[in-house]
Design a protein around this motif. Sequence first.
Motif, mmCIF file in Angstrom:
data_model
loop_
_atom_site.group_PDB
_atom_site.id
_atom_site.type_symbol
_atom_site.label_atom_id
_atom_site.label_comp_id
_atom_site.label_asym_id
_atom_site.label_seq_id
_atom_site.Cartn_x
_atom_site.Cartn_y
_atom_site.Cartn_z
ATOM 1 N N VAL A 45 40.769 44.731 41.442
ATOM 2 C CA VAL A 45 41.757 43.680 41.198
ATOM 3 C C VAL A 45 42.429 43.986 39.863
ATOM 4 C CG1 VAL A 45 42.073 41.211 40.719
ATOM 5 C CG2 VAL A 45 40.421 41.947 42.455
ATOM 6 N N SER A 48 48.130 41.713 38.547
ATOM 7 C CA SER A 48 49.067 41.179 39.536
ATOM 8 C C SER A 48 48.371 40.486 40.703
ATOM 9 C CB SER A 48 49.965 42.306 40.070
ATOM 10 O OG SER A 48 49.202 43.244 40.826
ATOM 11 N N THR A 49 47.110 40.790 40.941
ATOM 12 C CA THR A 49 46.396 40.199 42.079
ATOM 13 C C THR A 49 45.274 39.258 41.654
ATOM 14 O OG1 THR A 49 44.988 42.188 42.185
ATOM 15 C CG2 THR A 49 46.922 42.124 43.617
ATOM 16 N N GLU A 52 45.593 35.243 42.689
ATOM 17 C CA GLU A 52 45.370 34.991 44.108
ATOM 18 C C GLU A 52 43.912 35.167 44.473
ATOM 19 O OE1 GLU A 52 45.609 34.038 47.997
ATOM 20 O OE2 GLU A 52 47.052 33.666 46.392
#
Length: 294
Positions: A45, A48-49, A52
């Motif tokens: 991860v 940017s992720t 989420e």
Amino acid sequence: MTAELMSERRLAVLGKPIAHSKSPALHAAAYDVLGLPWVYERHEVDESTLAEFVKSRDSAWRGLSLTMPLKQTIQPHLDQIDRVGELTGAVNTVLFEWGGDTVHRAGFNTDVPGIVRALRAGGVDTVRRAHILGGGATAASAIVAASELGAESVLVSVRAPERAAALVPLAASVGLTIDIATFDAARDDAATGLVVSTLPGGVDVPLTFADDLRARVPLLDVAYEPWPSTLGQAWGDAGGVVLSGLAMLVHQALLQVRIFVGGDPFAPLPDEESVLAAMRAAVGLEADGTPVRK
């Protein structure tokens, strides 16, 4: 332990890259000794992720461990941060506390006490001046750890001093004077009693240390893959005390287990000595943090 904790729970270490992480082995060893049917995974991860991933966890999840590059980007996704996390600006542990469908996300920094515990296990109880290589999240934790070991000052060596500017008020807040220098301008003196490298594994250190300093001053190199690092090898060749990042990793992971099991980094685990011994064995370390002698 409560019936809730005795049910299967999920945890993971996040970062990028993450395939090299020893955290799954450490945590699996701990939960095996504790008799907990918990599953600890690794997930790649990045910034940017991250949001989420964190927000999509369900009530089966108990917590997360964080490594580069996430320790300084997780804060906006948390409801609470412990004192050390706020002080350093770095969080490496997230605890999920569920109330029905509602979750409270608490962040902790176990790197600082992990560094202190690893150094003390290796025989380093007090430090007057520390030399820290690198200026990121782990360097911030190393500064606070040096203060807890009694340091009066730190020298921080970096490629770009302006990127380490945030370390100046941090050092002042824990009572340390700080010098920030480029690698080619850094100079040790007789007061230096500890060197901590926070540079990534596989990166050559653009700095040369004198033989007598390497023989006299302990080194904690937070990298552990590949090992020995070039710096660690040079230190060992000079007869100096060398601790790899595995020593720090084990001790900070033990405190993470305390958080995941009891919600408190200061509350010892049941039969904690056996838990710690199993974690060290999982990565091949002696009690003092050196590799198991074969």
